[in-house]
Design a protein around this motif. Structure first.
Motif, short mmCIF file in Angstrom:
data_model
loop_
_atom_site.label_atom_id
_atom_site.label_comp_id
_atom_site.label_asym_id
_atom_site.label_seq_id
_atom_site.Cartn_x
_atom_site.Cartn_y
_atom_site.Cartn_z
N ALA A 48 84.06 -23.71 19.70
CA ALA A 48 83.05 -24.15 20.67
C ALA A 48 83.28 -25.60 21.09
O ALA A 48 83.20 -25.94 22.27
CB ALA A 48 81.64 -23.98 20.09
N VAL A 49 83.60 -26.45 20.11
CA VAL A 49 83.80 -27.86 20.44
C VAL A 49 85.11 -28.04 21.22
O VAL A 49 85.18 -28.82 22.17
CB VAL A 49 83.79 -28.73 19.17
CG1 VAL A 49 84.09 -30.18 19.51
CG2 VAL A 49 82.44 -28.62 18.49
N PHE A 52 78.04 -27.04 13.99
CA PHE A 52 78.15 -26.49 12.64
C PHE A 52 76.77 -26.17 12.08
O PHE A 52 76.54 -25.09 11.54
CB PHE A 52 78.88 -27.49 11.72
CG PHE A 52 78.96 -27.02 10.29
CD1 PHE A 52 80.00 -26.20 9.87
CD2 PHE A 52 77.98 -27.37 9.37
CE1 PHE A 52 80.05 -25.74 8.56
CE2 PHE A 52 78.02 -26.92 8.07
CZ PHE A 52 79.07 -26.10 7.66
N ILE A 53 75.85 -27.13 12.22
CA ILE A 53 74.50 -26.92 11.67
C ILE A 53 73.84 -25.71 12.33
O ILE A 53 73.23 -24.88 11.66
CB ILE A 53 73.64 -28.19 11.84
CG1 ILE A 53 74.17 -29.28 10.91
CG2 ILE A 53 72.18 -27.90 11.53
CD1 ILE A 53 73.43 -30.60 11.04
N LEU A 111 80.67 -12.18 14.65
CA LEU A 111 79.69 -13.26 14.51
C LEU A 111 80.21 -14.55 15.12
O LEU A 111 79.47 -15.29 15.79
CB LEU A 111 79.37 -13.45 13.02
CG LEU A 111 77.93 -13.81 12.66
CD1 LEU A 111 76.94 -12.91 13.38
CD2 LEU A 111 77.73 -13.73 11.16
N ILE A 112 81.50 -14.81 14.92
CA ILE A 112 82.10 -16.04 15.47
C ILE A 112 81.99 -16.04 16.99
O ILE A 112 81.59 -17.05 17.59
CB ILE A 112 83.58 -16.17 15.02
CG1 ILE A 112 83.63 -16.52 13.52
CG2 ILE A 112 84.31 -17.23 15.84
CD1 ILE A 112 85.00 -16.39 12.90
N ILE A 113 82.28 -14.90 17.63
CA ILE A 113 82.18 -14.83 19.09
C ILE A 113 80.76 -15.17 19.54
O ILE A 113 80.55 -15.97 20.45
CB ILE A 113 82.58 -13.42 19.61
CG1 ILE A 113 84.08 -13.21 19.43
CG2 ILE A 113 82.18 -13.24 21.07
CD1 ILE A 113 84.55 -11.80 19.75
N VAL A 170 82.54 -22.80 10.44
CA VAL A 170 83.67 -23.70 10.72
C VAL A 170 84.49 -23.20 11.91
O VAL A 170 84.76 -23.95 12.86
CB VAL A 170 84.57 -23.87 9.47
CG1 VAL A 170 85.87 -24.56 9.83
CG2 VAL A 170 83.83 -24.67 8.40
N ILE A 171 84.86 -21.93 11.89
CA ILE A 171 85.72 -21.43 12.97
C ILE A 171 84.99 -21.46 14.30
O ILE A 171 85.53 -21.90 15.31
CB ILE A 171 86.24 -20.01 12.65
CG1 ILE A 171 87.11 -20.06 11.38
CG2 ILE A 171 87.06 -19.46 13.82
CD1 ILE A 171 87.64 -18.73 10.92
#
Lengths: 301, 318
Positions: B127-128, B246-247, B184-186, B121-122
């Protein structure tokens, strides 16, 4: 890279703007993304390029030494690595060919109107949306020699798909074909639906045969988009890691990405794996270049 | 079709539709198998011949979420009677649920599932968000070397994850970002950003420039025009891009395998690690897989009209 973006601006929109100028807004919108990508993609690659000339090992604290081109020389003369490339090439050819045939075949069948076409198309697209690692895992169950449904349906007795050195790679390729044929199907359908109907009508009036119509009208008009599907899938298949890694540990199915992973994170041969990463990277970038070229071509039409 | 159909054409059409239906069943069979295994009694998951029809039960999901041990002797009937229905199912299987005091000890699955959710989600929002701004910039302003910049952006998406992971692993280790959500988010933002820029640029290009120009004439600033005119117009595109990102983040395996092991581990590396040694409990693995795949299946239906755009980075659309 950012400084090139600072010139040229449409004076009309500048005049129209109040508050921040268009120039400020443009830079504000674009530069963070470019910086982010440079910091987290390009900088690490430069960093690993440096390590590729050393004998650095990430699990040891000894100081590393500069070894020049030794890593590259060793890799390129290593039979093991070459066999990984041969395995990868076999895998790419089998799985991409399979996907093209099954995917395009499905698209030809689907390219007519019938009830619930939308639903069926969406259902067919489900496999490619799933996590490759998890797909690899549950295909282990399907391939199971003793109780797996695949052997039961095809009457293969206790054929061990994934632990047989001769079949492991092809078992992975079959799963990949299952997963990614829908991708080729989706692109092919787009190509097929863009073929002007009047061409088919003209062919029908001329009493052209099915084969003639297919090879002279359908294929030439769909081929640009098929080519895109082919290049894209080739690139992705070349990079395959997840699905093969979770399905089998057979050395005969050790794709180059798996070899790279093992060398970097199991043998901790960091310097050498950076060098191997660069060899792989150059190959991928070559295919990417080709892909973007054709993508732009199709887009312009 | 204008031409009159011959009877052979009609017959061919019918055969083609029948073939499509058969192909669909073949393609869905593996998915049916994993979904049905998630509801099977343990012994039917590995039965010979394979079981297709059975009475479904939710015990695999109870096992998925709890920590259990084998029981040495049969359960006390009084304890059994007092237990809730789901605990009875575990007793029936010759196991008991581990507890601390009265609290049931949960397995690692809910944690890993939450990690997947947090990271996906984050990273999607970031990214979007960044991708939308950048796409607008590329869509509306003249930029020197635009084609090269766009190629550079796309090429970052094509980098093999394992290649990027090696230096990132070393750098994360230095700054302590290994096994963290942020780390991981980065990586996922970096991976999805190029996709989001390309896809959003396609959507932005379709919004007529005249809309904003009219707003500018009406006295809006460029920023106001962007937020009040362009963003609402782009809402569908933003939603589709977000679901794709997300996917991708939800499904990602290689980075998660390399960068996380305990605290921040997501579901894709966790689920296969459950196979372990000996005879795996396929019903529990299938239950975990089923829950993990369910959101993606739902999203695929929501996305169905945008899939073509998504897989070609916005280059081709219906």
């Amino acid at each position: 890279m950012a400084s090139v973006a600072l010139t040229n601006l449409d004076p009309a929109s500048r005049a129209a703007a109040r508050g921040w100028s268009d120039l400020t807004i443009r830079n504000l919108f674009i530069i963070p993304t470019l910086v982010f990508l440079i910091v987290f993609n390009i900088f690490p690659l430069i960093y690993s390029l440096g390590y590729s000339f050393t004998n650095f090992a990430a699990n040891r604290s000894e100081p590393w030494q500069f070894v020049g081109l030794q890593n590259y020389r060793e890799l390129l003369s290593d039979d093991h690595i070459w066999s990984n490339f041969v395995i990868t090439a076999k895998y790419v050819i089998v799985s991409v060919a399979g996907q093209m045939i099954v995917g395009f075949g499905l698209a030809l069948l689907l390219n007519r109107s019938f009830p619930m076409k939308g639903l069926i198309t969406t259902l067919l697209l489900l496999p490619m949306m799933m996590s490759a690692a998890v797909v690899g895992l549950f295909w282990q169950l399907l391939y199971s020699p003793s109780w797996g449904p695949i052997n039961y349906v095809f009457g293969l007795g206790d054929f061990a798909w994934l632990s047989n050195p001769d079949s492991a790679l092809y078992a992975v390729a079959i799963t990949d074909i299952w997963m990614w044929s829908p991708f080729v199907m989706l692109l092919s359908l787009a190509g097929l639906s863009a073929v002007p109907q009047h061409l088919y009508e003209a062919a029908a009036i001329d009493r052209a045969g099915w084969w003639y119509t297919f090879t002279r009208i359908t294929l030439p008009l769909v081929s640009p988009i098929l080519l895109i599907a082919l290049i894209f899938r080739t690139m992705e298949a070349f990079k395959t890691f997840d699905i093969a890694y979770t399905m089998t540990t057979q050395p005969t199915a050790e794709l180059i990405a798996i070899r790279l992973y093992k060398q970097a994170f199991q043998q901790w041969d960091t310097g050498k794996s950076c060098a191997l990463a660069y060899i792989v990277l150059i190959m991928v970038l070559a295919i990417t270049n080709l892909y973007v070229k054709y993508l732009n071509k199709v887009k312009e039409r | 079709m204008a031409a009159v159909r011959t009877s052979s054409e009609v017959a061919f059409n019918r055969i083609a539709i029948a073939a499509v239906l058969i192909a669909t069943l073949i393609f869905l069979a593996p998915i049916y198998w994993i979904a049905s295994t998630a509801f099977k009694p343990k012994e039917l998951a590995v039965s010979v011949p394979p079981t297709v029809l059975f009475e479904p039960e939710v015990t695999p999901f109870v096992r998925l979420f709890t920590k259990r041990v084998q029981m040495q002797k049969p359960v006390d009937p009084q304890v059994y009677d007092a237990a809730p229905w789901w605990e009875k199912r575990i007793y029936d299987g010759g196991e008991r649920v581990l507890k601390v005091g009265k609290d049931v000890q949960l397995s690692q699955y809910p944690d890993r599932f939450m990690n997947s959710l947090i990271v996906a989600v984050i990273s999607t929002v970031l990214a979007v968000g960044m991708g939308t701004f950048t796409a607008y910039g590329f869509s509306r302003f003249k930029i020197a070397g635009e084609a090269d910049l766009l190629f550079f952006i796309l090429s970052t998406r094509m980098l093999p994850p394992v290649v990027v992971a090696i230096p990132m692993f070393l750098m994360y280790r230095m700054v302590g970002l290994n096994d963290s959500h942020i780390g991981l988010i980065i990586l996922y933002v970096a991976f999805n950003l190029s996709f989001s820029v390309w896809l959003m640029k396609g959507f932005m290009d379709e919004i007529p420039k005249e809309y904003e120009e009219a707003a500018l004439v009406d006295g809006y600033t460029r920023m106001q025009a962007f937020f009040k005119i362009v963003l609402p117009e782009a809402a569908t595109g933003i939603a589709a891009t977000a679901v794709f990102c997300f996917i991708t983040a939800w499904n990602e395996y290689a980075f998660a395998l390399i960068m996380t092991n305990r605290r921040a581990q997501t579901a894709p590396p966790f689920i296969p690690s459950q196979i372990g040694s000996g005879l795996p409990d396929w019903t529990t693995i299938a239950a975990g897989t089923f829950l993990f795949l369910l959101p993606v299946a739902i999203f695929t239906f929501l996305l169905r009209n945008h899939l073509l755009r998504g897989v070609t980075f916005g280059a081709i659309r219906k």
